[in-house]
Write a protein that holds these residues in place. Structure first.
Motif, PDB file in Angstrom:
ATOM      1  N   SER A 128       1.013  -1.295   0.065  1.00 51.00           N
ATOM      2  CA  SER A 128      -0.027  -0.129  -0.057  1.00 51.00           C
ATOM      3  C   SER A 128       0.711   1.274   0.015  1.00 51.00           C
ATOM      4  O   SER A 128       2.141   1.089   0.146  1.00 51.00           O
ATOM      5  CB  SER A 128      -0.875   0.031   1.252  1.00 51.00           C
ATOM      6  OG  SER A 128      -0.059  -0.049   2.567  1.00 51.00           O
ATOM      7  N   ARG A 150      -2.570  -0.610  -2.778  1.00 54.80           N
ATOM      8  CA  ARG A 150      -3.839  -0.048  -2.269  1.00 54.80           C
ATOM      9  C   ARG A 150      -3.379   1.268  -1.821  1.00 54.80           C
ATOM     10  O   ARG A 150      -2.255   1.479  -1.586  1.00 54.80           O
ATOM     11  CB  ARG A 150      -4.415  -0.912  -1.182  1.00 54.80           C
ATOM     12  CG  ARG A 150      -5.243  -1.965  -1.826  1.00 54.80           C
ATOM     13  CD  ARG A 150      -5.668  -2.726  -0.671  1.00 54.80           C
ATOM     14  NE  ARG A 150      -6.779  -2.092   0.189  1.00 54.80           N
ATOM     15  CZ  ARG A 150      -8.093  -2.188  -0.137  1.00 54.80           C
ATOM     16  NH1 ARG A 150      -8.576  -2.445  -1.232  1.00 54.80           N
ATOM     17  NH2 ARG A 150      -9.003  -1.546   0.694  1.00 54.80           N
ATOM     18  N   LEU A 182      -9.495  12.388  -4.952  1.00 52.15           N
ATOM     19  CA  LEU A 182     -10.256  11.530  -4.208  1.00 52.15           C
ATOM     20  C   LEU A 182     -11.535  11.195  -5.052  1.00 52.15           C
ATOM     21  O   LEU A 182     -12.128   9.960  -5.073  1.00 52.15           O
ATOM     22  CB  LEU A 182     -10.724  12.228  -2.830  1.00 52.15           C
ATOM     23  CG  LEU A 182      -9.819  12.285  -1.700  1.00 52.15           C
ATOM     24  CD1 LEU A 182     -10.440  12.928  -0.694  1.00 52.15           C
ATOM     25  CD2 LEU A 182      -9.379  10.674  -1.251  1.00 52.15           C
ATOM     26  N   LEU A 185     -10.055   8.447  -7.249  1.00 52.39           N
ATOM     27  CA  LEU A 185      -9.724   7.136  -6.609  1.00 52.39           C
ATOM     28  C   LEU A 185     -11.030   6.433  -6.256  1.00 52.39           C
ATOM     29  O   LEU A 185     -11.151   5.459  -6.325  1.00 52.39           O
ATOM     30  CB  LEU A 185      -9.033   7.306  -5.101  1.00 52.39           C
ATOM     31  CG  LEU A 185      -8.841   6.436  -4.357  1.00 52.39           C
ATOM     32  CD1 LEU A 185      -7.872   5.393  -5.005  1.00 52.39           C
ATOM     33  CD2 LEU A 185      -8.241   6.845  -3.010  1.00 52.39           C
ATOM     34  N   ALA A 186     -12.131   7.371  -5.995  1.00 51.93           N
ATOM     35  CA  ALA A 186     -13.474   6.525  -5.511  1.00 51.93           C
ATOM     36  C   ALA A 186     -14.262   6.325  -6.761  1.00 51.93           C
ATOM     37  O   ALA A 186     -15.286   5.626  -6.752  1.00 51.93           O
ATOM     38  CB  ALA A 186     -14.234   7.620  -4.789  1.00 51.93           C
ATOM     39  N   HIS A 190     -11.286   2.907 -10.392  1.00 51.62           N
ATOM     40  CA  HIS A 190     -10.234   2.616  -9.338  1.00 51.62           C
ATOM     41  C   HIS A 190     -10.546   2.318  -7.960  1.00 51.62           C
ATOM     42  O   HIS A 190      -9.635   2.342  -7.286  1.00 51.62           O
ATOM     43  CB  HIS A 190      -9.480   4.106  -9.454  1.00 51.62           C
ATOM     44  CG  HIS A 190      -8.786   4.386 -10.762  1.00 51.62           C
ATOM     45  ND1 HIS A 190      -7.721   3.768 -11.449  1.00 51.62           N
ATOM     46  CD2 HIS A 190      -8.757   5.439 -11.466  1.00 51.62           C
ATOM     47  CE1 HIS A 190      -7.545   4.277 -12.433  1.00 51.62           C
ATOM     48  NE2 HIS A 190      -8.196   5.360 -12.667  1.00 51.62           N
ATOM     49  N   ARG A 191     -11.632   2.171  -7.669  1.00 53.42           N
ATOM     50  CA  ARG A 191     -12.313   2.207  -6.357  1.00 53.42           C
ATOM     51  C   ARG A 191     -11.667   0.852  -5.687  1.00 53.42           C
ATOM     52  O   ARG A 191     -11.475   0.913  -4.203  1.00 53.42           O
ATOM     53  CB  ARG A 191     -13.925   2.031  -6.355  1.00 53.42           C
ATOM     54  CG  ARG A 191     -14.440   1.967  -4.840  1.00 53.42           C
ATOM     55  CD  ARG A 191     -15.859   2.265  -4.723  1.00 53.42           C
ATOM     56  NE  ARG A 191     -16.247   1.926  -3.557  1.00 53.42           N
ATOM     57  CZ  ARG A 191     -15.988   2.943  -2.510  1.00 53.42           C
ATOM     58  NH1 ARG A 191     -15.427   4.024  -2.863  1.00 53.42           N
ATOM     59  NH2 ARG A 191     -16.232   2.488  -1.233  1.00 53.42           N
ATOM     60  N   PHE A 194      -9.017   1.601  -3.416  1.00 57.14           N
ATOM     61  CA  PHE A 194      -9.093   2.810  -2.084  1.00 57.14           C
ATOM     62  C   PHE A 194      -8.812   1.829  -0.905  1.00 57.14           C
ATOM     63  O   PHE A 194      -9.548   0.956  -0.520  1.00 57.14           O
ATOM     64  CB  PHE A 194     -10.613   3.242  -2.265  1.00 57.14           C
ATOM     65  CG  PHE A 194     -10.894   4.411  -1.719  1.00 57.14           C
ATOM     66  CD1 PHE A 194      -9.932   4.911  -0.493  1.00 57.14           C
ATOM     67  CD2 PHE A 194     -11.976   5.325  -2.069  1.00 57.14           C
ATOM     68  CE1 PHE A 194     -10.403   6.188  -0.046  1.00 57.14           C
ATOM     69  CE2 PHE A 194     -12.197   6.488  -1.367  1.00 57.14           C
ATOM     70  CZ  PHE A 194     -11.288   6.955  -0.276  1.00 57.14           C
ATOM     71  N   LEU A 197      -9.040   6.784   4.533  1.00 55.36           N
ATOM     72  CA  LEU A 197      -8.738   8.048   4.483  1.00 55.36           C
ATOM     73  C   LEU A 197      -8.315   8.128   6.080  1.00 55.36           C
ATOM     74  O   LEU A 197      -8.994   7.784   6.817  1.00 55.36           O
ATOM     75  CB  LEU A 197     -10.103   8.982   4.341  1.00 55.36           C
ATOM     76  CG  LEU A 197     -10.572   9.096   3.165  1.00 55.36           C
ATOM     77  CD1 LEU A 197     -11.907   9.851   3.044  1.00 55.36           C
ATOM     78  CD2 LEU A 197      -9.729   9.461   2.041  1.00 55.36           C
ATOM     79  N   HIS A 217     -16.660  10.800  -0.006  1.00 60.94           N
ATOM     80  CA  HIS A 217     -15.886  10.171  -0.919  1.00 60.94           C
ATOM     81  C   HIS A 217     -15.913   8.475  -0.841  1.00 60.94           C
ATOM     82  O   HIS A 217     -15.206   7.782  -1.503  1.00 60.94           O
ATOM     83  CB  HIS A 217     -14.541  10.272  -0.476  1.00 60.94           C
ATOM     84  CG  HIS A 217     -14.202  11.756  -0.614  1.00 60.94           C
ATOM     85  ND1 HIS A 217     -14.299  12.701  -1.641  1.00 60.94           N
ATOM     86  CD2 HIS A 217     -13.866  12.616   0.741  1.00 60.94           C
ATOM     87  CE1 HIS A 217     -13.948  13.696  -1.530  1.00 60.94           C
ATOM     88  NE2 HIS A 217     -13.416  13.979  -0.166  1.00 60.94           N
ATOM     89  N   PRO A 219     -15.252   6.096   1.535  1.00 58.05           N
ATOM     90  CA  PRO A 219     -14.288   5.468   1.928  1.00 58.05           C
ATOM     91  C   PRO A 219     -14.435   3.934   2.571  1.00 58.05           C
ATOM     92  O   PRO A 219     -15.514   3.991   3.153  1.00 58.05           O
ATOM     93  CB  PRO A 219     -13.414   6.117   2.862  1.00 58.05           C
ATOM     94  CG  PRO A 219     -14.413   7.171   3.566  1.00 58.05           C
ATOM     95  CD  PRO A 219     -15.731   7.185   2.454  1.00 58.05           C
TER      96      PRO A 219
END
Length: 422
Positions: A128, A150, A182, A185-186, A190-191, A194, A197, A217, A219
């Protein structure tokens, strides 16, 4: 054989602890299963609360900007050596900084390839990257996807909350760029990358509004971090008398909003761990409870260090004098500062041991226990706030369990029975 008593009187504890004596008495160190690699020692933000750049320890100034290829290879070899020696089949590596995305693409690819090649197919390596989001472009996201990385992003919520602290060297806020990152990313594309946060608590920000701003977002997990402070340099707004508990109040407001939602909206690591401990389960992280600390930190020059957060205590607090060129991770396990954090209740001060909540709070974050003269042999500077939060959550959980038990008994037709308090 009984373990020798710990002597907390000699400052700065635990550097004076005799680890060999503890081993002779039966203590066996637990191997590391997580590694934090400081692949870049600089940052493109100048956050005013940063424990790396705004603390007592300024050793970052003498570190190489980036981890050299030879150092990356040696770190990877040391990780593989450690995992193999202890039969660890799954481990995590976090690319950290500074800001790891200050690395160019080629270096990022090389770092990941070295790590995966060294550990081989017999180890599931969870990789990550923790970033401030400033350089999280579409291209970088695609690269992270290809590398199996990640991503965790640091943000403090809405524009006003975020830009109060997370600014560039020119004073301009970073919210617009991070918010756009974000959004990428979300996205559905690409989720799956994630991770989480990370948000540092600021008492000036409305807790529920902050939570809901972060929730926008979507998360998978949130991490609310208490500002790092010690008895020597307390966190902002903390009541030194302990009569007021502003941080407990802040987190309690988040808990009520999160816990009371009709569906689970996201995880909150601190609160999930708190609930787990109150229910007798094992927490996922080492922020609370007495689980042995099992992560190691490596600086860009290959130095093996303790938790970076110790930089807030005093200059040199995180240093061990070891590096990957001359020492293994097994050697790091025997450093007094690392070993003490594997001893659970045995490493707590008398004040903590006398408190019935110590198995839940674990004495609080290690760095926040520091006081000149007694080192880390103290309760956390957040002691009163942690105790108040634990009591409130325990009471709420106990009430809910009692109601659930009564409902079950009514359905069975046997009538309500008293439920043991959590």
């Amino acid at each position: 054989m009984s373990r020798p008593p710990l002597r907390h009187a000699e400052p700065p504890w635990p550097r004076t602890v005799d680890v060999a004596e503890r081993r002779a008495a039966g203590w066996v160190p637990r191997p590391f299963h997580s590694f934090v690699l400081k692949v870049h020692s600089r940052c493109d933000l100048a956050c005013d609360y940063c424990y790396m750049y705004r603390s007592h320890d300024q050793s970052w100034r003498g570190l190489p900007r980036a981890m050299a290829p030879a150092t990356v290879r040696r770190v990877a070899e040391r990780i593989a050596e450690h995992l193999s020696a202890h039969g660890v089949s799954e481990a995590g590596v976090v690319l950290h900084g500074g800001e790891p995305l200050l690395l160019d693409d080629e270096t990022l690819v090389h770092t990941v390839e070295e790590l995966r090649t060294a550990v081989g197919d017999g180890v599931r390596l969870r990789l990550s990257l923790q970033t401030n989001g400033m350089r999280l472009t579409e291209e970088r996201l695609a690269l992270c996807d290809a590398l199996g990385l990640r991503i965790g992003v640091s943000t403090d919520g809405g524009r006003a909350a975020h830009d109060r602290h997370r600014r560039g060297a020119d004073g301009r806020g970073s919210h617009a760029r991070v918010n756009a990152a974000l959004g990428r990313l979300a996205s559905e594309r690409h989720r799956h990358l994630f991770g989480a946060l990370l948000c540092t608590v600021d008492l000036r920000n409305d807790p529920v509004r902050t939570y809901e701003d972060l929730l926008e977002h979507r998360p998978p997990t949130l991490d609310f971090l208490l500002p790092l402070g010690t008895w020597h340099t307390p966190p902002p707004g903390l009541d030194p008398s302990g009569r007021l508990t502003p941080y407990a109040d802040w987190l309690w407001a988040v808990f009520e909003r999160w816990y009371g939602a009709p569906v689970r909206e996201t995880g909150i690591r601190l609160l999930d761990d708190l609930l787990a401990l109150l229910l007798g389960a094992t927490p996922r992280t080492e922020a609370l409870g007495l689980s042995p600390v099992r992560y190691a930190v490596v600086d860009t020059d290959g130095s093996l260090t303790q938790d970076d957060a110790l930089r807030t205590a005093y200059d040199g607090a995180a240093a061990t004098g070891l590096d990957v060129w001359g020492a293994s991770f097994d050697t790091l396990l025997l450093h007094p500062g690392v070993a003490a954090r594997q001893w659970g209740a045995d490493a707590l001060c008398a004040h903590c041991l006398a408190c019935p909540l110590h198995r839940v709070c674990g004495g609080g974050h290690y760095a926040t226990r520091y006081r000149p003269g007694t080192g880390f042999a103290n309760p956390s500077v957040y002691c009163a706030d942690l105790a108040e939060l634990i009591r409130r959550v325990r009471h709420r959980l106990g009430m809910d369990l009692a109601r659930a038990g009564e409902k079950t008994e009514r359905l069975r037709g046997t009538g309500p029975r008293p439920v043991e308090a959590v």
